[in-house]
Enzyme design. Structure first.
Site, PDB file in Angstrom:
ATOM      1  N   ALA A 162       6.822 -50.293  65.733  1.00  0.00           N
ATOM      2  CA  ALA A 162       6.415 -49.169  66.579  1.00  0.00           C
ATOM      3  C   ALA A 162       7.371 -49.038  67.751  1.00  0.00           C
ATOM      4  O   ALA A 162       8.420 -49.698  67.801  1.00  0.00           O
ATOM      5  CB  ALA A 162       4.974 -49.364  67.039  1.00  0.00           C
ATOM      6  N   SER A 163       7.003 -48.214  68.717  1.00  0.00           N
ATOM      7  CA  SER A 163       7.908 -47.914  69.821  1.00  0.00           C
ATOM      8  C   SER A 163       8.111 -49.092  70.760  1.00  0.00           C
ATOM      9  O   SER A 163       9.149 -49.202  71.408  1.00  0.00           O
ATOM     10  CB  SER A 163       7.370 -46.717  70.617  1.00  0.00           C
ATOM     11  OG  SER A 163       6.058 -46.980  71.075  1.00  0.00           O
ATOM     12  N   ILE A 164       7.136 -49.992  70.841  1.00  0.00           N
ATOM     13  CA  ILE A 164       7.201 -51.091  71.810  1.00  0.00           C
ATOM     14  C   ILE A 164       7.430 -52.440  71.146  1.00  0.00           C
ATOM     15  O   ILE A 164       8.109 -53.304  71.697  1.00  0.00           O
ATOM     16  CB  ILE A 164       5.910 -51.118  72.659  1.00  0.00           C
ATOM     17  CG1 ILE A 164       5.928 -49.938  73.644  1.00  0.00           C
ATOM     18  CG2 ILE A 164       5.741 -52.424  73.412  1.00  0.00           C
ATOM     19  CD1 ILE A 164       4.699 -49.847  74.514  1.00  0.00           C
ATOM     20  N   ALA A 165       6.886 -52.650  69.968  1.00  0.00           N
ATOM     21  CA  ALA A 165       6.948 -53.975  69.335  1.00  0.00           C
ATOM     22  C   ALA A 165       6.939 -53.830  67.823  1.00  0.00           C
ATOM     23  O   ALA A 165       6.742 -52.734  67.284  1.00  0.00           O
ATOM     24  CB  ALA A 165       5.760 -54.829  69.792  1.00  0.00           C
ATOM     25  N   GLN A 166       7.160 -54.944  67.144  1.00  0.00           N
ATOM     26  CA  GLN A 166       7.026 -54.987  65.693  1.00  0.00           C
ATOM     27  C   GLN A 166       6.221 -56.224  65.313  1.00  0.00           C
ATOM     28  O   GLN A 166       6.099 -57.173  66.097  1.00  0.00           O
ATOM     29  CB  GLN A 166       8.382 -54.974  65.007  1.00  0.00           C
ATOM     30  CG  GLN A 166       9.253 -56.181  65.239  1.00  0.00           C
ATOM     31  CD  GLN A 166      10.645 -55.987  64.631  1.00  0.00           C
ATOM     32  OE1 GLN A 166      11.157 -54.877  64.551  1.00  0.00           O
ATOM     33  NE2 GLN A 166      11.264 -57.075  64.210  1.00  0.00           N
ATOM     34  N   VAL A 167       5.684 -56.213  64.086  1.00  0.00           N
ATOM     35  CA  VAL A 167       4.763 -57.262  63.646  1.00  0.00           C
ATOM     36  C   VAL A 167       5.336 -57.972  62.432  1.00  0.00           C
ATOM     37  O   VAL A 167       5.871 -57.335  61.513  1.00  0.00           O
ATOM     38  CB  VAL A 167       3.377 -56.668  63.318  1.00  0.00           C
ATOM     39  CG1 VAL A 167       2.443 -57.755  62.784  1.00  0.00           C
ATOM     40  CG2 VAL A 167       2.774 -56.004  64.551  1.00  0.00           C
ATOM     41  N   LYS A 178       3.279 -60.563  66.807  1.00  0.00           N
ATOM     42  CA  LYS A 178       3.785 -59.322  67.399  1.00  0.00           C
ATOM     43  C   LYS A 178       4.856 -59.673  68.432  1.00  0.00           C
ATOM     44  O   LYS A 178       4.626 -60.516  69.309  1.00  0.00           O
ATOM     45  CB  LYS A 178       2.634 -58.561  68.055  1.00  0.00           C
ATOM     46  CG  LYS A 178       2.982 -57.184  68.577  1.00  0.00           C
ATOM     47  CD  LYS A 178       1.704 -56.486  69.065  1.00  0.00           C
ATOM     48  CE  LYS A 178       1.973 -55.061  69.510  1.00  0.00           C
ATOM     49  NZ  LYS A 178       0.722 -54.364  69.909  1.00  0.00           N
ATOM     50  N   ASP A 213      -7.584 -46.811  70.511  1.00  0.00           N
ATOM     51  CA  ASP A 213      -6.561 -46.304  69.596  1.00  0.00           C
ATOM     52  C   ASP A 213      -7.052 -46.465  68.159  1.00  0.00           C
ATOM     53  O   ASP A 213      -6.395 -47.087  67.330  1.00  0.00           O
ATOM     54  CB  ASP A 213      -5.260 -47.070  69.813  1.00  0.00           C
ATOM     55  CG  ASP A 213      -4.050 -46.340  69.253  1.00  0.00           C
ATOM     56  OD1 ASP A 213      -4.152 -45.136  68.990  1.00  0.00           O
ATOM     57  OD2 ASP A 213      -3.002 -46.978  69.077  1.00  0.00           O
ATOM     58  N   ALA A 268       5.549 -53.993  60.191  1.00  0.00           N
ATOM     59  CA  ALA A 268       5.269 -52.747  60.917  1.00  0.00           C
ATOM     60  C   ALA A 268       6.141 -52.729  62.150  1.00  0.00           C
ATOM     61  O   ALA A 268       6.368 -53.764  62.786  1.00  0.00           O
ATOM     62  CB  ALA A 268       3.793 -52.662  61.304  1.00  0.00           C
TER      63      ALA A 268
END
Length: 510
Positions: free
Chosen positions: A135-140, A155, A290, A133
């Site tokens: 996203a705008s700030i990090a990935q997993v 993460k 969230d 995954a």
């Protein structure tokens, strides 16, 4: 040079909005006056000659934000939680921005892990997957611990993301100040405060140690909640830019066919999503902020799993009581009490007419309660409530923004599982239990006991303070006071001693 750079970034933003067709949509959503709209269109005319930019398959504002990069994508995500600012339709479009960035290279992720944890990935993990995954700030990444073989999620922050966000946030502040100057009607929405809220959210998400702490606190609060799993963080393998947490498998709540195939009762699952959220908000004052479908899954045995603790909400006890009384007032159709709570909390200016406010609240509640169960909507209630409170001079309550937004999201998730969900019927027992425990004689006694404990910390100083006060009373030359002042001082000292004694007794009894 910061000022010119910020101005240039705003020009670039405006140009991108023009080239994607988003400028008109944004100005209409903000209800900008026709004169300012015309001026903006004239200023943007040269940029339209450069041609269309972004993915034409996306709505204009979403297209512009994705073209502008991570900080704007994150800000778009925040605005998707603020229908009071951008309107329900635009807020719904912005929900697209949840996970829309490509991952960064695997080599950079390995380098970030080594820099943060001091050892290479190969030493710490027996396996370390490609991003699952982004996203705008990090990935997993999915990984397996080298020593125990446990499966974990790792993460990793995007390289250089902190510097990029800091640069763009400065430009956002400049834009917010200009908006307040050029559009005075926007001040009720407090644009600068909105940016400050955004900055606070992002600052928390840019330090993964804080998310690790959030996961641990949330797990501690909810350990006795049946049917809920909170993945355990691994502190020794986490830091500012890397977070390691237990891996937990589950079925996405948007995969209704898989949920049915697993034999999971969707009606019960729907109720549990809603009641757990309300319990966390009211009972603990600490809730997942969230809770969209990507962050909640259900295990084959029916237990819910929550992920991603970057956005968490916190409410002090007073605000929780106010919120519970407002909800209970609507559930009981006691609009006068709902109005009184707004005035008591200072949410509505004291010079407004409380009876008129109660009548306006009735116009909000009655149409909704007259609907069929599957049409009753918290989202609709909040939308109408925003309109009414605006007319009566209520400013945006920043402490309730995340709670209100998350309530709407949770309702949507629950309703997707059970379209016939009656949100008031499910909410009522949770709210009533909280009010019984927190707004009544027992709560008053607990408040007195807590106050007494605070006063007790000053107990060792109380004899000296009392003696000094009495000396001043007996010796006018030390500190001359009018007779009334002396009497008040004596009453204050006696009252403090008596209250301390009462509090100690209550504390002992409890």
């Amino acid at each position: 040079m910061k000022g010119p750079h910020n101005i240039w970034r705003l020009i670039r933003t405006g140009a991108t909005f023009e080239r994607t067709g988003a400028m008109t949509v944004a100005l209409e959503a903000m209800e900008v006056s026709p004169r300012l709209r015309f001026a903006a269109r004239m200023l943007g005319l040269p940029f339209r000659w450069l041609g269309l930019k972004g993915d034409p398959a996306l709505p204009p504002v979403t297209r512009a934000i994705t073209a502008l990069g991570p900080a704007y994508i994150k800000f778009g995500q925040i605005l998707s939680t603020r229908p009071d600012i951008v309107g329900a339709e635009l807020a719904d479009q912005l929900k697209y921005l949840q996970d829309q960035l490509p991952p960064f290279p695997q080599a950079e992720a390995h380098a970030a892990v080594r820099a943060e944890l001091g050892q290479p990935v190969e030493v710490l993990f027996s396996s370390f997957s490609e991003p699952v995954a982004a996203a705008s700030i990090a990935q997993v990444h999915r990984a397996r611990l080298a020593d125990s073989g446990e499966e974990v999620a790792v993460k990793v922050l995007r390289p250089g993301i902190e510097r990029a966000f800091r640069r763009d946030i400065d430009a956002f502040y400049l834009a917010a100040r200009w908006i307040e100057i050029l559009a005075p009607f926007s001040r009720r929405l407090r644009p600068v405060d909105v940016i400050a809220h955004f900055e606070g959210v992002v600052t928390g998400e840019l330090d993964l140690r804080l998310e690790c702490a959030s996961a641990a606190e949330f797990a501690a609060n909810t350990e006795k909640d049946g049917g809920l799993v909170v993945p355990r963080p691994h502190w020794g393998l986490s830091g500012r830019t890397v977070l390691t947490i237990d891996w937990a498998e589950g079925i996405g709540l948007n995969d209704l066919a898989a949920i049915d195939a697993a034999g999971i009762d969707r009606v019960e699952l729907s109720r549990r999503v809603l009641t757990l959220f309300l319990s966390h908000a009211l009972r603990d004052g600490y809730f997942h902020g969230d809770m969209h479908q990507g962050n909640i899954k259900v295990m084959p045995d029916g237990r819910l799993v929550v992920y991603d603790f970057g956005i968490m909400g916190r409410l002090d006890e007073y605000t929780r009581r106010v919120y519970a009384e407002i909800l209970m007032g609507f559930i009981r159709k006691d609009y006068r009490r709902v109005a009184e709570v707004h005035f008591e909390a200072g949410y509505v200016p004291a010079d407004r007419d409380i009876d008129e406010f109660a009548r306006a609240l009735r116009s909000v509640g009655e149409p909704i309660f007259g609907m069929e169960a599957n049409r009753i909507s918290m989202a609709r209630l909040l939308s109408y409530l925003f309109e009414v409170t605006e007319r009566f001079g209520m400013e945006t309550r920043t402490e309730l923004i995340l709670l209100q937004r998350t309530m709407v999201v949770v309702e949507g998730v629950s309703r997707s599982l059970d379209p016939h969900l009656n949100i008031w019927e499910v909410s009522r027992p949770v709210v009533e239990d909280y009010i019984r425990a927190s707004v009544g004689p027992k709560a008053i006694l607990r408040d007195l006991a807590r106050t007494a404990r605070v006063l007790a910390r000053f107990g060792p100083k109380l004899p000296a303070l009392t003696e000094a006060a009495l000396v001043r009373l007996g010796n006018p030359d030390v500190a001359p006071r009018p007779a009334g002042g002396r009497a008040r001082l004596v009453r204050g000292v006696i009252g403090a001693v008596a209250f301390l004694a009462l509090g100690v007794a209550i504390g002992a009894a409890l």
